[in-house]
Scaffold this active site. Sequence first.
Site, PDB file in Angstrom:
ATOM      1  N   ASP A  98       8.411   6.143  35.968  1.00 19.17           N
ATOM      2  CA  ASP A  98       7.881   4.810  36.230  1.00 19.17           C
ATOM      3  C   ASP A  98       8.924   3.900  36.874  1.00 19.17           C
ATOM      4  OD1 ASP A  98       8.954   2.855  33.680  1.00 19.17           O
ATOM      5  OD2 ASP A  98       8.990   5.009  33.362  1.00 19.17           O
ATOM      6  N   TYR A 121      19.073   4.550  39.200  1.00 16.74           N
ATOM      7  CA  TYR A 121      18.325   5.720  38.729  1.00 16.74           C
ATOM      8  C   TYR A 121      16.957   5.787  39.411  1.00 16.74           C
ATOM      9  CZ  TYR A 121      15.420   8.553  35.619  1.00 16.74           C
ATOM     10  OH  TYR A 121      14.532   9.483  35.125  1.00 16.74           O
ATOM     11  N   TRP A 146       8.918   6.707  29.105  1.00 21.35           N
ATOM     12  CA  TRP A 146       9.246   6.570  27.686  1.00 21.35           C
ATOM     13  C   TRP A 146       9.064   7.892  26.923  1.00 21.35           C
ATOM     14  CZ3 TRP A 146       7.237   1.228  25.546  1.00 21.35           C
ATOM     15  CH2 TRP A 146       7.569   0.212  26.435  1.00 21.35           C
TER      16      TRP A 146
END
Length: 281
Positions: A98, A121, A146
């Site tokens: 994401d 990143y 996550w």
Amino acid sequence: MRLLVFGQTGQVAHALQALPQDITALPRSAADLTDPAACAAIIREAQADAVINAAAYTAVDRAESEEDLATLINGTTPGAMAQACADRGLPFLHISTDYVFDGAGQTPWKPGDPVGPINAYGRSKLAGERAIAQAGGHWAILRTSWVFSAHGANFVKTMLRLSETRDALSVVADQIGGPSPATGIAQALVTMAQAMADGQGGGTYHYAGLPYTSWACFARETFALAGRTVQVTDIPAADYPTPARRPLNSRLDCSATRADFGIEAPDWQAALADVVRKVCA
């Protein structure tokens, strides 16, 4: 189905090896991710029906000072892997994040939405996505968010460890996303690989848990399932500065994944209960 997996000890790679599949998982000692040509050579010589890249540079904060290395591992090498797969006519599946989005707004991100990473990143992972697409062939990128499991380092295990010595914690509450069980990601990748081997699907997809939640609420649910009394205080991300900025909106729209592969977004609360049980056993 014979699957060649780059990665062996990470959360998703570990979960892949637990599935009833013919999997060859490569540790970094066998596949140097800083050597794109060597990784491509492995693919050219492998007896495999599909290739999954479950390895990556994942040190989000350190990437701010090591962006060249992160981009080599997350960008250049996946591109070389994808090219080797294209040359052999093998499906190539790759895990992304994401973090390729800027985190604006509150609407769940769709695969085709404009990207705009706000940290090194994220830029390195976006470089990988673009290199894979440019390689051609039959490829799929699975963005997730996550990630958690009973294995490796992740938010859930950190919270459980802290709860052994702390009875109060301040946790970021204005970053919203979908916690994603590594076991679910692994199964999704296998389902996708099998479909792609039959000529179906391909492109960029999302896989993340529902319902959307904050890190603070995720922590509360973790403590509740573990039976631990910890007072969680909501704080904004601005009060917990890190070298790398994190997106506030990490919601991912997974409807294309369901439409093309029949894969439903996972119930992270049910998966969390299983992880907590294993970690606390």
